[in-house]
Design an enzyme around this catalytic site. Structure first.
Site, PDB file in Angstrom:
ATOM      1  N   HIS A  98       0.862  -1.199   0.000  1.00  0.00           N
ATOM      2  CA  HIS A  98       0.000   0.000   0.000  1.00  0.00           C
ATOM      3  C   HIS A  98       0.893   1.243   0.000  1.00  0.00           C
ATOM      4  CE1 HIS A  98      -2.876   3.027   1.165  1.00  0.00           C
ATOM      5  NE2 HIS A  98      -3.832   2.182   0.822  1.00  0.00           N
ATOM      6  N   GLU A 164      -4.237   1.959  -7.340  1.00  0.00           N
ATOM      7  CA  GLU A 164      -4.597   3.105  -6.506  1.00  0.00           C
ATOM      8  C   GLU A 164      -3.674   4.273  -6.819  1.00  0.00           C
ATOM      9  OE1 GLU A 164      -6.728   1.898  -2.655  1.00  0.00           O
ATOM     10  OE2 GLU A 164      -4.611   1.698  -2.266  1.00  0.00           O
TER      11      GLU A 164
HETATM   12  P1  PGA Z   1      -9.643   6.052   0.334  1.00  0.00           P
HETATM   13  O1  PGA Z   1      -8.432   5.032   0.593  1.00  0.00           O
HETATM   14  O2  PGA Z   1     -10.811   5.222  -0.162  1.00  0.00           O
HETATM   15  O3  PGA Z   1      -9.916   6.657   1.679  1.00  0.00           O
HETATM   16  O4  PGA Z   1      -9.193   7.032  -0.677  1.00  0.00           O
HETATM   17  C1  PGA Z   1      -8.201   3.949  -0.262  1.00  0.00           C
HETATM   18  C2  PGA Z   1      -6.942   3.231   0.127  1.00  0.00           C
HETATM   19  O5  PGA Z   1      -5.951   3.885   0.497  1.00  0.00           O
HETATM   20  O6  PGA Z   1      -6.888   1.993   0.108  1.00  0.00           O
END
Ligand code: PGA
Length: 250
Positions: A98, A164
């Protein structure tokens, strides 16, 4: 493009927030029992809540994931969590790489963790995504390709990719549907070139909520979502599931 009717994978990433796992699991499970939800749900609470969450889902269709694990089963690694123990506790998934952890992790380290996770039958959810400066200079495809090649080689096909973009996490900003489609298609091509079949789910993550999910889930190549802020509350997560219900995953 072929129609894939696999259920969407909806992963709740609670990060380091503290919520009542029993209540959340009870609410979400109750909703799923009463409705034909075309989704699989994975809850990833902070490490201290994982054991309790695993006990709470024993008779439920919800799976539990951790937010990280070590590459070794055990040893003198203060503060880390063993993939073996996570698996023994009943965890099924583990988020790896992440962006909120990558400042202290290399691609090689993430790859070693993914191998260790799979050795213990945990399904890695490997996060990739470009920072804003990379997107602005149009190098995002190369950037993500590098992350995929470095962290996903030599795995069993049983893993998940979460795209992401860093600039979308927690900001309320999301890429256009076309940009998400292009990236997901590109990731699928990279995985294909690496010898993985089309069954590796590719999730979108970054500011997903119950309003915008209706425009994200129908995007070709999106097989689910990784949700941070909007997953903390069972009511908002359930309204997100309601939108997933009405769409086939393509
Ligand atoms: P968010 O986070 O939905 O609050 O933008 C997603 C993540 O970091 O997995």
């Amino acid at each position: 493009m072929s129609m894939n009717t696999s259920p969407a994978l909806c992963v709740a990433n609670w990060k380091m927030f503290q919520r009542e796992v029993d209540v959340w699991i009870h609410d979400v499970e109750n909703y799923m029992r009463g409705h034909p939800v075309h989704a699989r749900v994975v809850l990833c609470p902070q490490m201290l809540l994982v054991s309790r969450a695993c006990q709470s889902v024993v008779h439920s269709s919800i799976s539990i994931g951790a937010q990280d694990c070590h590459a070794y089963d055990e040893g003198a690694y203060t503060g880390f969590s063993s993939p073996k123990l996570l698996s023994d506790m009943g965890c099924r998934y583990v988020i790896l790489g992440h962006s909120e952890r990558r400042y202290m992790e290399t691609d090689e380290c993430i790859h070693a963790k993914a191998k260790a996770a799979q050795k213990h039958h945990l399904i890695p959810i490997l996060c990739v995504g470009e920072p804003e400066s990379v997107r602005k200079s149009s190098r995002h495809l190369d950037y993500v390709q590098h992350q995929i090649y470095a962290s996903c080689r030599d795995l069993h096909a049983d893993f998940v990719i979460a795209y992401e973009p860093l600039w979308a996490i927690g900001t309320g900003l999301i890429p256009t549907p076309k940009d998400i489609e292009i990236m997901h298609d590109y990731i699928a091509q990279c995985l294909c070139q690496m010898g993985y079949d089309h069954h590796v789910p590719i999730l979108y993550g970054g500011s997903v909520n119950s309003q915008n999910i209706q425009s994200i889930i129908p995007i070709p190549g999106v097989q689910g979502v990784l949700v941070g802020g909007a997953s903390l509350n069972s009511t908002s997560f359930i309204s997100l599931l309601k939108s997933v219900e009405s769409h086939a995953v393509i």
